[in-house]
Design a protein around this motif. Structure first.
Motif, PDB file in Angstrom:
ATOM      1  N   LYS A   1      44.266  68.003  22.555  1.00 34.57           N
ATOM      2  CA  LYS A   1      45.589  67.429  22.239  1.00 34.57           C
ATOM      3  C   LYS A   1      45.430  66.227  21.301  1.00 34.57           C
ATOM      4  O   LYS A   1      46.299  65.938  20.493  1.00 34.57           O
ATOM      5  N   VAL A   2      44.303  65.525  21.441  1.00 33.95           N
ATOM      6  CA  VAL A   2      44.108  64.299  20.649  1.00 33.95           C
ATOM      7  C   VAL A   2      43.032  64.443  19.570  1.00 33.95           C
ATOM      8  O   VAL A   2      43.006  63.682  18.607  1.00 33.95           O
ATOM      9  N   ALA A   3      42.134  65.410  19.731  1.00 42.99           N
ATOM     10  CA  ALA A   3      41.021  65.541  18.774  1.00 42.99           C
ATOM     11  C   ALA A   3      40.668  67.011  18.575  1.00 42.99           C
ATOM     12  O   ALA A   3      40.025  67.613  19.426  1.00 42.99           O
ATOM     13  N   ARG A   4      41.102  67.547  17.414  1.00 47.52           N
ATOM     14  CA  ARG A   4      40.866  68.968  17.148  1.00 47.52           C
ATOM     15  C   ARG A   4      39.974  69.191  15.933  1.00 47.52           C
ATOM     16  O   ARG A   4      39.854  70.312  15.447  1.00 47.52           O
ATOM     17  N   SER A   5      39.342  68.105  15.452  1.00 46.34           N
ATOM     18  CA  SER A   5      38.473  68.227  14.280  1.00 46.34           C
ATOM     19  C   SER A   5      37.256  67.313  14.474  1.00 46.34           C
ATOM     20  O   SER A   5      37.296  66.389  15.299  1.00 46.34           O
ATOM     21  N   PRO A   6      36.182  67.544  13.729  1.00 45.26           N
ATOM     22  CA  PRO A   6      35.003  66.676  13.851  1.00 45.26           C
ATOM     23  C   PRO A   6      35.340  65.204  13.610  1.00 45.26           C
ATOM     24  O   PRO A   6      34.876  64.326  14.339  1.00 45.26           O
ATOM     25  N   LYS A   7      36.171  64.926  12.594  1.00 48.35           N
ATOM     26  CA  LYS A   7      36.522  63.532  12.285  1.00 48.35           C
ATOM     27  C   LYS A   7      37.252  62.869  13.450  1.00 48.35           C
ATOM     28  O   LYS A   7      37.013  61.699  13.759  1.00 48.35           O
ATOM     29  N   LYS A   8      38.149  63.610  14.089  1.00 45.46           N
ATOM     30  CA  LYS A   8      38.922  63.023  15.191  1.00 45.46           C
ATOM     31  C   LYS A   8      38.053  62.788  16.430  1.00 45.46           C
ATOM     32  O   LYS A   8      38.245  61.820  17.157  1.00 45.46           O
ATOM     33  N   ILE A   9      37.084  63.659  16.647  1.00 49.09           N
ATOM     34  CA  ILE A   9      36.171  63.437  17.777  1.00 49.09           C
ATOM     35  C   ILE A   9      35.261  62.247  17.474  1.00 49.09           C
ATOM     36  O   ILE A   9      34.985  61.433  18.349  1.00 49.09           O
ATOM     37  N   LEU A  10      34.826  62.129  16.227  1.00 42.91           N
ATOM     38  CA  LEU A  10      34.017  60.963  15.839  1.00 42.91           C
ATOM     39  C   LEU A  10      34.816  59.668  16.014  1.00 42.91           C
ATOM     40  O   LEU A  10      34.264  58.643  16.409  1.00 42.91           O
ATOM     41  N   ALA A  11      36.109  59.737  15.762  1.00 40.99           N
ATOM     42  CA  ALA A  11      36.965  58.557  15.931  1.00 40.99           C
ATOM     43  C   ALA A  11      37.065  58.144  17.396  1.00 40.99           C
ATOM     44  O   ALA A  11      37.197  56.956  17.711  1.00 40.99           O
ATOM     45  N   LEU A  12      36.969  59.112  18.293  1.00 42.83           N
ATOM     46  CA  LEU A  12      36.975  58.804  19.730  1.00 42.83           C
ATOM     47  C   LEU A  12      35.716  58.034  20.119  1.00 42.83           C
ATOM     48  O   LEU A  12      35.742  57.191  21.019  1.00 42.83           O
ATOM     49  N   GLY A  13      34.595  58.401  19.462  1.00 44.95           N
ATOM     50  CA  GLY A  13      33.302  57.812  19.822  1.00 44.95           C
ATOM     51  C   GLY A  13      32.751  58.477  21.076  1.00 44.95           C
ATOM     52  O   GLY A  13      33.458  59.192  21.788  1.00 44.95           O
ATOM     53  N   GLU A  14      31.487  58.225  21.327  1.00 40.56           N
ATOM     54  CA  GLU A  14      30.829  58.870  22.473  1.00 40.56           C
ATOM     55  C   GLU A  14      31.495  58.496  23.796  1.00 40.56           C
ATOM     56  O   GLU A  14      31.742  59.355  24.642  1.00 40.56           O
ATOM     57  N   SER A  15      31.798  57.220  23.984  1.00 40.60           N
ATOM     58  CA  SER A  15      32.394  56.794  25.260  1.00 40.60           C
ATOM     59  C   SER A  15      33.807  57.356  25.415  1.00 40.60           C
ATOM     60  O   SER A  15      34.217  57.753  26.510  1.00 40.60           O
ATOM     61  N   GLY A  16      34.549  57.418  24.310  1.00 36.05           N
ATOM     62  CA  GLY A  16      35.896  57.985  24.365  1.00 36.05           C
ATOM     63  C   GLY A  16      35.868  59.468  24.693  1.00 36.05           C
ATOM     64  O   GLY A  16      36.687  59.967  25.478  1.00 36.05           O
ATOM     65  N   LEU A  17      34.909  60.181  24.100  1.00 34.63           N
ATOM     66  CA  LEU A  17      34.749  61.610  24.372  1.00 34.63           C
ATOM     67  C   LEU A  17      34.395  61.848  25.839  1.00 34.63           C
ATOM     68  O   LEU A  17      34.929  62.760  26.471  1.00 34.63           O
TER      69      LEU A  17
END
Length: 211
Positions: free
Chosen positions: A56-72
């Protein structure tokens, strides 16, 4: 097992389930890649529950990178081995952005170079996301191939090579899904449900059950 019997096995599996697919929920090759990395030693149901919120919040590599490891990790912490999986997914996203324009490569070598992606995962992506006639051998497919006599082998790679050789061409693209579902729900590890199996009379397993 003779070729006629093998053909009849897949003919029946197709009749029962004409359009098989993965039980992992995804809408793009990238979402499938993340889901498959998360699914190692975890259930598809558990993965789907986590990715429902993640995607819902991260559907692409860039958006997952924006979350960061702790956010993921916040999204996947209910899944086994989530710490190492989070590390691998972040590294994979970096490679996808830097080397592949943010896209999942349709190439075995490039896929296997991604952290957390081995031969099996690469086969799943090539087959399910891109329609290649590959067969990803997991524990279910390994068991079914050996137990039924369809494609016996001592190692996962041996079984994979044998399946690619003996599965009739028109059934090759969907074979992975049919066999995994057969192993997951009918030809289960402890006590196979032979009485409920559509290929019971074709199977060469000697200790059949009446269930």
């Amino acid at each position: 097992m003779n070729p006629q019997k093998r053909r009849e096995i897949f003919k029946r599996l197709k009749k029962e389930n004409p359009h098989p697919t993965t039980e992992l929920n995804y809408r793009s090759p990238f979402e499938l890649l993340v889901a498959v990395i998360l699914s190692a030693q975890a259930t598809d149901k558990g993965v789907n529950k986590a990715t429902r919120e993640l995607f819902k919040v991260a559907r692409s590599p860039k958006k997952i990178l924006a979350l960061g490891e702790s956010g993921l990790k916040e999204y996947i912490k209910t899944i086994g081995l989530f710490n190492s999986k989070a590390k691998n997914i972040i590294k994979t996203c970096q490679i996808l952005v830097e080397q592949h324009g943010g896209k999942v490569p349709e190439d075995r070598e490039a896929l296997e170079a991604l952290p957390g992606v081995g031969r099996k995962t690469a086969n799943v992506i090539l087959n399910t996301a891109f329609g290649h006639p590959t067969i990803a051998v997991d524990t279910h497919i390994f068991r079914v191939s050996n137990r039924t006599g369809l494609a016996p082998g001592k190692t996962v790679v041996e079984v994979e090579k044998k399946l690619l050789k003996v599965v009739p061409g028109e059934y090759k693209k969907d074979a992975h899904h049919w066999l995994i579902l057969l192993g997951r729900y009918t030809c289960v590890a402890r006590k196979p449900r032979c009485g409920a199996c559509v290929i019971e009379d074709l199977c060469e397993y000697k200790d059949k059950t009446s269930d």
